[in-house]
Enzyme design. Structure first.
Site, PDB file in Angstrom:
ATOM      1  N   HIS A  59       0.822  -1.217   0.000  1.00 55.17           N
ATOM      2  CA  HIS A  59       0.000   0.000   0.000  1.00 55.17           C
ATOM      3  C   HIS A  59       0.852   1.261   0.000  1.00 55.17           C
ATOM      4  O   HIS A  59       0.442   2.310  -0.467  1.00 55.17           O
ATOM      5  CB  HIS A  59      -0.913   0.036   1.228  1.00 55.17           C
ATOM      6  CG  HIS A  59      -1.756  -1.189   1.369  1.00 55.17           C
ATOM      7  ND1 HIS A  59      -2.859  -1.398   0.581  1.00 55.17           N
ATOM      8  CD2 HIS A  59      -1.645  -2.274   2.166  1.00 55.17           C
ATOM      9  CE1 HIS A  59      -3.398  -2.569   0.903  1.00 55.17           C
ATOM     10  NE2 HIS A  59      -2.677  -3.120   1.855  1.00 55.17           N
ATOM     11  N   HIS A  84       5.674   5.659   7.369  1.00 55.63           N
ATOM     12  CA  HIS A  84       5.252   5.420   5.988  1.00 55.63           C
ATOM     13  C   HIS A  84       4.559   6.682   5.488  1.00 55.63           C
ATOM     14  O   HIS A  84       4.358   7.633   6.261  1.00 55.63           O
ATOM     15  CB  HIS A  84       4.321   4.200   5.914  1.00 55.63           C
ATOM     16  CG  HIS A  84       3.097   4.357   6.745  1.00 55.63           C
ATOM     17  ND1 HIS A  84       2.997   3.878   8.037  1.00 55.63           N
ATOM     18  CD2 HIS A  84       1.909   4.965   6.495  1.00 55.63           C
ATOM     19  CE1 HIS A  84       1.802   4.179   8.525  1.00 55.63           C
ATOM     20  NE2 HIS A  84       1.130   4.850   7.607  1.00 55.63           N
ATOM     21  N   HIS A  86       1.486   8.729   2.881  1.00 55.26           N
ATOM     22  CA  HIS A  86       0.189   8.684   2.195  1.00 55.26           C
ATOM     23  C   HIS A  86       0.063   9.876   1.266  1.00 55.26           C
ATOM     24  O   HIS A  86       0.541  10.962   1.567  1.00 55.26           O
ATOM     25  CB  HIS A  86      -0.970   8.768   3.201  1.00 55.26           C
ATOM     26  CG  HIS A  86      -1.084   7.596   4.113  1.00 55.26           C
ATOM     27  ND1 HIS A  86      -1.683   6.417   3.751  1.00 55.26           N
ATOM     28  CD2 HIS A  86      -0.667   7.426   5.390  1.00 55.26           C
ATOM     29  CE1 HIS A  86      -1.637   5.567   4.762  1.00 55.26           C
ATOM     30  NE2 HIS A  86      -1.017   6.154   5.770  1.00 55.26           N
ATOM     31  N   HIS A 103       3.323   9.227   8.348  1.00 59.32           N
ATOM     32  CA  HIS A 103       2.783   8.705   9.610  1.00 59.32           C
ATOM     33  C   HIS A 103       3.909   7.988  10.347  1.00 59.32           C
ATOM     34  O   HIS A 103       4.443   7.000   9.847  1.00 59.32           O
ATOM     35  CB  HIS A 103       1.639   7.717   9.354  1.00 59.32           C
ATOM     36  CG  HIS A 103       0.366   8.366   8.908  1.00 59.32           C
ATOM     37  ND1 HIS A 103      -0.730   7.652   8.482  1.00 59.32           N
ATOM     38  CD2 HIS A 103       0.014   9.674   8.859  1.00 59.32           C
ATOM     39  CE1 HIS A 103      -1.711   8.495   8.172  1.00 59.32           C
ATOM     40  NE2 HIS A 103      -1.279   9.729   8.387  1.00 59.32           N
ATOM     41  N   THR A 171      -6.068   3.789  10.110  1.00 61.17           N
ATOM     42  CA  THR A 171      -6.772   4.295   8.926  1.00 61.17           C
ATOM     43  C   THR A 171      -7.115   3.190   7.936  1.00 61.17           C
ATOM     44  O   THR A 171      -7.700   3.453   6.901  1.00 61.17           O
ATOM     45  CB  THR A 171      -5.943   5.379   8.203  1.00 61.17           C
ATOM     46  OG1 THR A 171      -4.699   4.814   7.816  1.00 61.17           O
ATOM     47  CG2 THR A 171      -5.722   6.575   9.097  1.00 61.17           C
TER      48      THR A 171
HETATM   49 ZN   LIG Z   1      -0.718   5.692   7.730  1.00 62.36          ZN
END
Ligand SMILES: [Zn+2]
Length: 221
Positions: A59, A84, A86, A103, A171
């Site tokens: 992801h 990581h 986003h 994050h 999330t």
């Molecule tokens: Zn995250």
């Protein structure tokens, strides 16, 4: 019979998780608009450089840390586990959507999860991303360790360390609630080319903002 019972239990758990993602009352991310300004404990970072351990988790790109980098807030001490990214950034400030967020996930000794969010605006090149982006593994095949590349999470922190704090969630499913969310007020910058490079691999892997419901967002001065 035993297997049937397990299957039913699994289905029930999956349904409960889906409900939390859809109907939870304390979900992340949020749009931060109204806050309660008050003195909050300073963020005492004690992060250390470590050999880069980088993975494509399917992801996003994830950088994992062994024990040793910690964050103290008041009496509680959290250990940095991984960070990581986003895109778009998820949490908004006064409606502003940020093109990217980092994050940084922490855990306390008692198991309390804490996500520290660093938002990015489009602008100058970010030196840490310059190091990381070319090293994203080609496949989602676990951690790749680079003993010759040192990564310091301190480089992901803005110079001004005032913050927002609210009670949020994971999330992604199971969207577990009770996760401490710290959103740094000052964003960092990344270049349009860096954003494009990340988006080529992971387009739109940020969650939409969730309803605030009864929560109060705390804001440090
Ligand atoms: Zn995250």
């Amino acid at each position: 019979m035993k297997y049937l019972f397990s299957a039913v239990l699994l289905l029930a758990c999956t349904a409960a998780s889906a409900n939390l993602c859809e109907n939870g009352q304390r979900q992340s991310p949020i749009n931060i608009v109204v806050t309660s300004r008050q003195p909050l404990p300073p963020l005492e970072f004690n992060y250390h450089p470590a050999a880069l351990k980088i993975a494509d988790d399917g992801h996003t790109v994830r950088v994992r840390f062994a024990k040793g980098s910690t964050l103290r807030i008041g009496k509680e001490r959290y250990t940095l586990q991984q960070f990581h990214f986003h895109t778009p950034g998820g949490d908004r400030i006064a409606g502003e959507e940020f093109p990217m967020a980092a994050h940084l996930l922490h855990k306390s000794q008692s198991g309390q999860l804490l996500a520290l969010v660093v938002l990015f605006r489009s602008g100058a090149e970010n030196p840490l991303l310059t190091t990381l982006l070319p090293l994203i593994p080609a496949r989602a095949d676990g951690d790749h360790t680079h003993p010759d590349v040192s990564v310091d999470a301190m480089r992901l922190l803005p110079p001004i360390q005032s913050y927002y704090r609210y009670t949020g969630s994971l999330t992604a499913s199971p969207c577990t609630e009770g996760v401490d969310w710290i959103v740094m007020k000052q964003p960092l910058e990344l270049s349009p080319a860096q954003l494009a490079r990340y988006r080529k691999r992971y387009a739109d892997n940020g969650r939409a903002v969730q309803p605030l419901h009864q929560r109060v967002v705390l804001e440090s001065p």
